[in-house]
Scaffold this active site. Structure first.
Site: not given
Ligand code: IMP
Length: 199
Positions: A9-10, A12, A69-70, A151-152, A179
């Site tokens: 992911n550019p 990231k 992962d988030s 979801y911001d 993050r």
């Molecule tokens: P991943 O960590 O790139 O797999 O992201 C997982 C998903 O969590 C994202 O596609 C968003 O839907 C949500 N997400 C994670 N971090 C944020 C954030 O900082 N703001 C809004 N949504 C988030």
């Protein structure tokens, strides 16, 4: 020292490059290291998924690896969407996923929610470490704002003045977000462990 981000992911990669190059690391994406790998996120927690991604890439990278992962956890939904945040209920767009949460919370007793970010580092010796950042807040009554992503537009952080994260400047997220917290823990560890030499 080289370090690989377990992602292509550019956005990231750029974020981690900005952060780690000043510490003396040469930062690479998976593809820049010739690692053609899509790791399945089969874990049941953010920690497990971060570890899975970093471990799989580390096997091929031969140098330290970082993954993350988030997602969003909503209390009244038993922690959903959680690790399924990017594919909640199989809905295709971010707007649909936000709407699904707003609908599910229509009569909920609480709108409490939190964002979670787990970063996994596997260092040159193959030892893994996890850094977890949590951002508490609540789900808004309706979408608002266009900054950020995911979801911001429906997340109101506890430090905010009632506005959603998407209605506030990006610098707000850079200071308080899940993050930002996990990344601060990571860089502190790299400094303390003496891993930041320009070697
Ligand atoms: P991943 O960590 O790139 O797999 O992201 C997982 C998903 O969590 C994202 O596609 C968003 O839907 C949500 N997400 C994670 N971090 C944020 C954030 O900082 N703001 C809004 N949504 C988030």
């Amino acid at each position: 020292m080289d370090i690989v981000i377990a992602s292509n992911n550019p956005g990231k990669i750029r974020e981690y490059r900005d952060l780690l190059e000043p510490l003396g690391f040469r930062v690479f994406s998976q593809s820049e290291k010739g690692i053609d790998l899509e790791v399945e996120e089969t874990g049941t927690t953010f920690e497990e998924n971060a570890l899975l991604k970093a471990g799989a890439v580390r096997e091929r990278a031969g140098c330290p690896v970082i993954s993350d992962d988030s997602g969003l956890e909503v209390e009244a939904l038993g922690g959903e969407p959680g690790i399924y945040s990017a594919r909640y209920r199989g809905l295709a767009t971010e707007h649909e996923r936000r709407t699904a949460i707003l609908d599910a919370l229509r009569d909920a007793p609480t709108r409490k929610a939190r964002f979670v970010c787990c970063i996994c580092l596997i260092d040159a010796r193959g030892e893994s470490r996890l850094f977890k950042g949590v951002w508490n807040g609540e789900i808004a009554q309706h979408e608002e704002g266009t900054n950020g992503f995911g979801y911001d537009p429906i997340f109101i952080a506890e430090e905010a003045d009632g506005r959603t994260t998407a209605s506030l400047p990006i610098s707000f997220k850079e200071t308080f977000s899940h993050r930002a917290k996990a990344v601060r823990m990571l860089t502190e560890h790299l400094r303390n462990a003496g891993l930041t030499d320009r070697s």
